[in-house]
Design a protein around this motif. Structure first.
Motif, PDB file in Angstrom:
ATOM      1  N   VAL A 481       0.848  -1.198   0.000  1.00 39.29           N
ATOM      2  CA  VAL A 481       0.000   0.000   0.000  1.00 39.29           C
ATOM      3  C   VAL A 481       0.887   1.253   0.000  1.00 39.29           C
ATOM      4  O   VAL A 481       0.661   2.198  -0.760  1.00 39.29           O
ATOM      5  N   ALA A 482       1.932   1.233   0.842  1.00 40.41           N
ATOM      6  CA  ALA A 482       2.801   2.411   0.953  1.00 40.41           C
ATOM      7  C   ALA A 482       3.470   2.725  -0.386  1.00 40.41           C
ATOM      8  O   ALA A 482       3.704   3.895  -0.713  1.00 40.41           O
ATOM      9  N   GLU A 483       3.754   1.690  -1.164  1.00 38.58           N
ATOM     10  CA  GLU A 483       4.478   1.911  -2.430  1.00 38.58           C
ATOM     11  C   GLU A 483       3.551   2.260  -3.592  1.00 38.58           C
ATOM     12  O   GLU A 483       4.013   2.652  -4.663  1.00 38.58           O
ATOM     13  N   ALA A 484       2.229   2.095  -3.414  1.00 42.65           N
ATOM     14  CA  ALA A 484       1.296   2.260  -4.547  1.00 42.65           C
ATOM     15  C   ALA A 484       0.945   3.731  -4.774  1.00 42.65           C
ATOM     16  O   ALA A 484       0.927   4.539  -3.845  1.00 42.65           O
ATOM     17  N   ALA A 485       0.637   4.048  -6.031  1.00 48.03           N
ATOM     18  CA  ALA A 485       0.177   5.397  -6.380  1.00 48.03           C
ATOM     19  C   ALA A 485      -1.327   5.490  -6.122  1.00 48.03           C
ATOM     20  O   ALA A 485      -2.016   4.474  -5.975  1.00 48.03           O
ATOM     21  N   THR A 486      -1.841   6.718  -6.089  1.00 48.11           N
ATOM     22  CA  THR A 486      -3.290   6.862  -5.915  1.00 48.11           C
ATOM     23  C   THR A 486      -3.987   6.364  -7.191  1.00 48.11           C
ATOM     24  O   THR A 486      -3.414   6.384  -8.286  1.00 48.11           O
ATOM     25  N   HIS A 487      -5.234   5.963  -7.017  1.00 50.59           N
ATOM     26  CA  HIS A 487      -6.023   5.495  -8.159  1.00 50.59           C
ATOM     27  C   HIS A 487      -6.089   6.585  -9.225  1.00 50.59           C
ATOM     28  O   HIS A 487      -5.904   6.331 -10.422  1.00 50.59           O
ATOM     29  N   GLU A 488      -6.321   7.803  -8.782  1.00 52.95           N
ATOM     30  CA  GLU A 488      -6.443   8.939  -9.703  1.00 52.95           C
ATOM     31  C   GLU A 488      -5.155   9.120 -10.521  1.00 52.95           C
ATOM     32  O   GLU A 488      -5.205   9.328 -11.740  1.00 52.95           O
ATOM     33  N   ALA A 489      -4.018   8.998  -9.843  1.00 45.84           N
ATOM     34  CA  ALA A 489      -2.737   9.170 -10.549  1.00 45.84           C
ATOM     35  C   ALA A 489      -2.555   8.071 -11.595  1.00 45.84           C
ATOM     36  O   ALA A 489      -2.069   8.324 -12.704  1.00 45.84           O
ATOM     37  N   VAL A 490      -2.954   6.856 -11.245  1.00 42.78           N
ATOM     38  CA  VAL A 490      -2.819   5.744 -12.200  1.00 42.78           C
ATOM     39  C   VAL A 490      -3.724   5.989 -13.409  1.00 42.78           C
ATOM     40  O   VAL A 490      -3.318   5.789 -14.562  1.00 42.78           O
ATOM     41  N   LEU A 491      -4.938   6.475 -13.155  1.00 48.07           N
ATOM     42  CA  LEU A 491      -5.868   6.741 -14.266  1.00 48.07           C
ATOM     43  C   LEU A 491      -5.330   7.860 -15.159  1.00 48.07           C
ATOM     44  O   LEU A 491      -5.410   7.781 -16.392  1.00 48.07           O
ATOM     45  N   ASP A 492      -4.768   8.891 -14.540  1.00 53.22           N
ATOM     46  CA  ASP A 492      -4.203   9.997 -15.330  1.00 53.22           C
ATOM     47  C   ASP A 492      -3.067   9.494 -16.215  1.00 53.22           C
ATOM     48  O   ASP A 492      -2.957   9.872 -17.382  1.00 53.22           O
ATOM     49  N   ALA A 493      -2.231   8.646 -15.643  1.00 53.92           N
ATOM     50  CA  ALA A 493      -1.086   8.131 -16.402  1.00 53.92           C
ATOM     51  C   ALA A 493      -1.575   7.297 -17.589  1.00 53.92           C
ATOM     52  O   ALA A 493      -1.037   7.393 -18.697  1.00 53.92           O
ATOM     53  N   ILE A 494      -2.613   6.508 -17.359  1.00 57.85           N
ATOM     54  CA  ILE A 494      -3.152   5.667 -18.438  1.00 57.85           C
ATOM     55  C   ILE A 494      -3.742   6.536 -19.542  1.00 57.85           C
ATOM     56  O   ILE A 494      -3.533   6.294 -20.731  1.00 57.85           O
ATOM     57  N   ALA A 495      -4.462   7.577 -19.131  1.00 58.13           N
ATOM     58  CA  ALA A 495      -5.073   8.460 -20.129  1.00 58.13           C
ATOM     59  C   ALA A 495      -3.979   9.127 -20.957  1.00 58.13           C
ATOM     60  O   ALA A 495      -4.079   9.229 -22.179  1.00 58.13           O
ATOM     61  N   ALA A 496      -2.911   9.560 -20.303  1.00 60.41           N
ATOM     62  CA  ALA A 496      -1.827  10.233 -21.022  1.00 60.41           C
ATOM     63  C   ALA A 496      -1.166   9.278 -22.011  1.00 60.41           C
ATOM     64  O   ALA A 496      -0.802   9.650 -23.114  1.00 60.41           O
ATOM     65  N   ARG A 497      -1.025   8.012 -21.599  1.00 56.36           N
ATOM     66  CA  ARG A 497      -0.361   7.025 -22.450  1.00 56.36           C
ATOM     67  C   ARG A 497      -1.259   6.601 -23.605  1.00 56.36           C
ATOM     68  O   ARG A 497      -0.811   6.415 -24.724  1.00 56.36           O
ATOM     69  N   ALA A 498      -2.569   6.458 -23.330  1.00 56.41           N
ATOM     70  CA  ALA A 498      -3.473   5.901 -24.343  1.00 56.41           C
ATOM     71  C   ALA A 498      -3.881   6.929 -25.382  1.00 56.41           C
ATOM     72  O   ALA A 498      -4.133   6.584 -26.522  1.00 56.41           O
ATOM     73  N   ARG A 499      -3.939   8.211 -24.993  1.00 54.40           N
ATOM     74  CA  ARG A 499      -4.527   9.204 -25.901  1.00 54.40           C
ATOM     75  C   ARG A 499      -3.820   9.279 -27.257  1.00 54.40           C
ATOM     76  O   ARG A 499      -4.484   9.213 -28.287  1.00 54.40           O
ATOM     77  N   PRO A 500      -2.482   9.361 -27.269  1.00 50.29           N
ATOM     78  CA  PRO A 500      -1.853   9.448 -28.584  1.00 50.29           C
ATOM     79  C   PRO A 500      -2.196   8.242 -29.458  1.00 50.29           C
ATOM     80  O   PRO A 500      -2.497   8.390 -30.640  1.00 50.29           O
ATOM     81  N   ALA A 501      -2.237   7.040 -28.835  1.00 53.28           N
ATOM     82  CA  ALA A 501      -2.543   5.828 -29.599  1.00 53.28           C
ATOM     83  C   ALA A 501      -3.975   5.871 -30.100  1.00 53.28           C
ATOM     84  O   ALA A 501      -4.263   5.536 -31.257  1.00 53.28           O
ATOM     85  N   ALA A 502      -4.921   6.307 -29.221  1.00 57.21           N
ATOM     86  CA  ALA A 502      -6.334   6.330 -29.620  1.00 57.21           C
ATOM     87  C   ALA A 502      -6.547   7.329 -30.735  1.00 57.21           C
ATOM     88  O   ALA A 502      -7.314   7.117 -31.638  1.00 57.21           O
TER      89      ALA A 502
END
Ligand SMILES: Cc1cc2nc3c(=O)[nH]c(=O)nc-3n(C[C@H](O)[C@H](O)[C@H](O)COP(=O)(O)OP(=O)(O)OC[C@H]3O[C@@H](n4cnc5c(N)ncnc54)[C@H](O)[C@@H]3O)c2cc1C
Length: 502
Positions: A481-502
């Motif tokens: 738990v201590a090492e994990a990122a927040t859910h929101e941060a993970v979602l933001d990172a995914i959106a940033a990564r997926a958008r150019p591909a989409a």
């Protein structure tokens, strides 16, 4: 003569219809088998199925759909389990987390060691052993560590998704049409039957027919083919599943969406809360014998916050078709049956029905033994899931009439499991069942069902070592738990990564 299925007609363009189109298009690519999906804009989809369980990830993998791209397109969020609020009594909560958790020693299931520690005077909080539950409580997200080989707290993580059902249908439609599925926008008025009772064609409003070898009925609760045409019959489970209505409404997006579905007990049912990227889905599933529609809506508005959409009322009856596959018609989704969406099982049963259809794919002879094997496998899975859902009402200290009545009515198969657990701590897990012994343990413990004994073999192991093993596990959960990122941060990172591909 060629006995191969050459044409498939899918009736219905809701989640079930487009999932079926996508899977069949993927698996039958290059075979020349035609796939046509018929849907009518006059008949709306149910569209509220927005919480899933981990096999959804396998579904995307089968279709070779990039999860990040899918999530961005469907405003999706991650789900690590379900948090049940107020089920035993108002103010108490428990988790049904996904994934495996807790060590096993000498093949003895974790929950037996946990019972032993408790009997020895320890007070181990059950959530502390599940990284999913601990992450959920902290609003954080992590994925299974592939280097762990499925072992340990991070190796055993599994996740599912929340998504916008309308966007999912749109995504899968585009995906399927690109792979050759033909979409027909027409209302189906009924079926033309052959002398032997098989469906020959769909009768289309305004004239014309759509003939096919195999029909997939995804027409929703009515079951236009499986019920209205073939009169298969419905096994009514409302004596165990008395909730027969729901009112659904949308509220504003949560800037920090929790990575779990919330299921909160209410006086005559329960309320869901499903966080998406662009909004939050809410609904009250209730028994109309115990609360009126107006009161249910008032309850939802009070608990969920200001509704941004017109409330939507839905009616259903818990149960299943007597056969999911009859002659040349396979029913999927709501046409096949309905279990209240407490454990997000409906969309899973679409996937499961499709996987079993691939395992029993017919030719034009439609061998009755093959059909019987399909039905038997799916019925067994469905009934075990029903028992698991009914378990959530056993026993409760809530005192409203709805809750007292629910606790008193259970299927014999569930009564047998409960008796075995209460006496021995053993939880049978049969091959093909959706919910594992760990899932059962979490809900049993969450509902306060405690066994009189536990696996005697566990007593042969060294107590100090067992305790050390469990303490070590808890430490690794806390570290995860201590090492994990927040859910929101993970979602933001995914959106940033997926958008150019989409
Ligand atoms: C209150 C509630 C909450 C739910 N929550 C969840 C959840 O969280 N998770 C989950 O997994 N599941 C959930 N479900 C179940 C989920 O909504 C369904 O399994 C899923 O949406 C699939 O629905 P469907 O495609 O079978 O039917 P529908 O969405 O009803 O689609 C039926 C389709 O058939 C077409 N059709 C029907 N008749 C005709 C006709 N005569 N001619 C032409 N076209 C026709 C319609 O146009 C439509 O396209 C929930 C259900 C309810 C009621």
């Amino acid at each position: 003569m060629d006995r191969a299925i050459g044409s498939i007609a899918i009736l219905g363009g809701g989640t079930a219809g487009w999932m079926a189109a996508a899977v069949l298009a993927q698996v039958l690519r290059g075979t020349g088998t035609s796939i046509t999906l018929v849907e009518s804009a006059d008949i709306p989809t149910v569209g509220v199925g927005e919480a899933t369980i981990p096999p959804i990830v396998d579904f995307l993998r089968l279709l070779e759909i990039d999860q990040a791209e899918f999530m961005v397109a469907t405003e999706g969020t991650f789900k690590l389990g379900i948090r049940f609020d107020d089920w035993t009594t108002p103010g108490e909560r428990y988790w049904h987390p996904f994934g495996t958790f807790g060590p096993t020693i000498d093949r003895r299931p974790f929950h037996n060691m946990w019972h032993r520690l408790r009997a020895a005077g320890d007070d181990p909080r059950v959530e502390a052993y599940s990284l999913s539950a601990a992450l959920g409580d902290a609003g954080r997200m992590a994925f299974a560590d592939p280097r762990a080989g499925g072992v340990g707290p991070s190796g055993g993580l599994r996740h599912a998704l929340h998504f916008d059902a309308g966007l999912v249908a749109r995504f899968l439609r585009t995906w399927s049409e690109r792979r050759g599925v033909t979409r027909l926008e027409r209302k189906v008025e009924g079926a033309v039957l052959r002398d032997d009772g098989f469906v020959e064609a769909l009768a289309l409003k305004g004239g014309g027919h759509l003939a096919a070898d195999l029909f997939i009925d995804c027409s929703g609760f009515r079951g236009v083919l499986i019920e209205e045409a073939l009169k298969t019959g419905y096994e009514d489970w409302s004596r165990w599943l008395p909730c027969d209505r729901a009112v659904a409404g949308l509220t504003a997006r949560d800037p920090n969406p929790p990575p779990f579905t919330q299921a909160a007990a209410r006086p005559a049912g329960w309320r869901w809360r499903i966080p998406l990227r662009h909004r939050t889905g809410n609904g009250y599933v209730y028994s109309s014998a115990h609360v009126g529609d107006d009161e249910a809506l008032a309850d939802l508005a009070r608990e969920a916050g200001p509704l941004l959409s017109e409330p939507r009322f839905l009616r259903f009856k818990g149960g299943r078709r007597k056969a999911f596959w009859s002659r040349n018609v396979v029913a999927l989704g709501l046409a096949s049956g309905f279990l209240e969406p407490l454990e997000s099982t409906s969309i899973h049963f679409v996937t499961s029905g499709l996987m079993k259809l691939l395992d029993h794919f017919p030719d034009k002879d439609f061998d009755p033994a093959n059909i019987a094997a399909y039905n038997a496998a799916l019925i067994a899975e469905y009934e075990a899931a029903r028992d698991f859902i009914v378990l959530h009402y056993q026993p409760t200290r809530r005192d409203e009439p709805f809750w007292r009545e629910r606790a008193a009515a259970i299927p014999d198969t569930l009564a047998e499991r409960l008796e075995l657990y209460r006496g021995t701590g053993r939880i049978p897990f049969r091959p093909g069942e959706l919910f594992t012994d760990l899932s059962w343990f979490y809900v049993l413990e969450g509902m306060g069902v405690r066994p009189a004994a536990y696996d005697p073999l566990v007593n042969f192991s060294n107590l100090a070592e067992t305790r050390a093993g469990l303490v070590g596990w808890r430490g690794r959960v806390a570290q995860g738990v201590a090492e994990a990122a927040t859910h929101e941060a993970v979602l933001d990172a995914i959106a940033a990564r997926a958008r150019p591909a989409a």
